[in-house]
Design a protein around this motif. Structure first.
Motif, PDB file in Angstrom:
ATOM      1  N   VAL A   5      -3.627  -5.454  -4.484  1.00 35.50           N
ATOM      2  CA  VAL A   5      -2.500  -6.310  -4.117  1.00 35.50           C
ATOM      3  C   VAL A   5      -1.921  -5.811  -2.801  1.00 35.50           C
ATOM      4  O   VAL A   5      -1.397  -4.697  -2.728  1.00 35.50           O
ATOM      5  N   GLU A   6      -2.018  -6.671  -1.774  1.00 34.22           N
ATOM      6  CA  GLU A   6      -1.512  -6.304  -0.453  1.00 34.22           C
ATOM      7  C   GLU A   6      -0.068  -6.766  -0.269  1.00 34.22           C
ATOM      8  O   GLU A   6       0.375  -7.740  -0.893  1.00 34.22           O
ATOM      9  N   SER A   7       0.618  -6.103   0.641  1.00 38.45           N
ATOM     10  CA  SER A   7       1.956  -6.514   1.040  1.00 38.45           C
ATOM     11  C   SER A   7       2.237  -5.960   2.430  1.00 38.45           C
ATOM     12  O   SER A   7       1.483  -5.123   2.932  1.00 38.45           O
ATOM     13  N   GLY A   8       3.322  -6.436   3.043  1.00 37.94           N
ATOM     14  CA  GLY A   8       3.755  -5.875   4.315  1.00 37.94           C
ATOM     15  C   GLY A   8       3.469  -6.700   5.545  1.00 37.94           C
ATOM     16  O   GLY A   8       3.877  -6.346   6.650  1.00 37.94           O
ATOM     17  N   SER A  21       0.536  -2.456   3.053  1.00 41.21           N
ATOM     18  CA  SER A  21       0.274  -1.651   1.861  1.00 41.21           C
ATOM     19  C   SER A  21      -0.706  -2.382   0.961  1.00 41.21           C
ATOM     20  O   SER A  21      -0.716  -3.619   0.923  1.00 41.21           O
ATOM     21  N   CYS A  22      -1.490  -1.623   0.236  1.00 39.43           N
ATOM     22  CA  CYS A  22      -2.414  -2.201  -0.733  1.00 39.43           C
ATOM     23  C   CYS A  22      -2.422  -1.287  -1.952  1.00 39.43           C
ATOM     24  O   CYS A  22      -2.775  -0.104  -1.843  1.00 39.43           O
ATOM     25  N   LYS A  77      -2.234   3.881  -3.506  1.00 42.67           N
ATOM     26  CA  LYS A  77      -1.966   2.931  -2.430  1.00 42.67           C
ATOM     27  C   LYS A  77      -2.658   3.362  -1.148  1.00 42.67           C
ATOM     28  O   LYS A  77      -2.735   4.557  -0.841  1.00 42.67           O
ATOM     29  N   THR A 122      -2.876 -10.576   3.383  1.00 42.22           N
ATOM     30  CA  THR A 122      -1.505 -10.660   3.866  1.00 42.22           C
ATOM     31  C   THR A 122      -1.556 -11.011   5.356  1.00 42.22           C
ATOM     32  O   THR A 122      -2.380 -10.469   6.099  1.00 42.22           O
TER      33      THR A 122
END
Length: 128
Positions: A5-8, A21-22, A77, A122
């Motif tokens: 799950v990626e974010s940022g 982030s992943c 992460k 992302t």
């Protein structure tokens, strides 16, 4: 079940910075190769950076000196710190993972077809 799950991602002006982030869920092994790929509009997917469980890091020439990949074992992460972003960095960024068997990651870090698990992506948008 393994999930990434990626974010940022987000929008930033050229010269700015972002950190992606992943998070890795459900991965049962201690050996890993984790990488960031990206795909810009009308472009093929390309490898950006990779890190393995031996601490070996690899970078695409286009991002050397600007991007940094790290893995936080305690948090499961992987991070991609992106500095001095350019318009050419516009893309959807994906993290990917595979088991690092025989030190595979240091030799073929950007062979995308070999990666077993992928995140949903992302978006990074850099404006001039």
């Amino acid at each position: 079940q393994v999930r990434l799950v990626e974010s940022g991602g987000g929008s930033v002006q050229a010269g700015g910075s972002l950190r992606l982030s992943c998070k890795l869920y459900g991965y049962p092994y201690t050996s890993y190769c984790m990488a960031w790929f990206r795909q810009g509009p009308g472009k093929e997917r390309e490898g950006v950076a990779a890190v393995d469980s031996d601490g070996i890091m690899s970078y695409a020439d286009s991002v050397k000196g600007r991007f940094s990949i790290t893995y936080a074992n305690a948090k499961n992460k992987v991070y991609l710190q992106m500095n001095n972003l350019k318009v050419t960095d516009n893309a959807m960024y994906y993290c990917a993972e595979k088991k690092n068997e025989g030190g595979w990651c240091r030799y073929y870090p950007f062979r995308s077809s070999a990666y077993e698990y992928w995140g949903q992506g992302t978006l990074v948008a850099v404006s001039s």
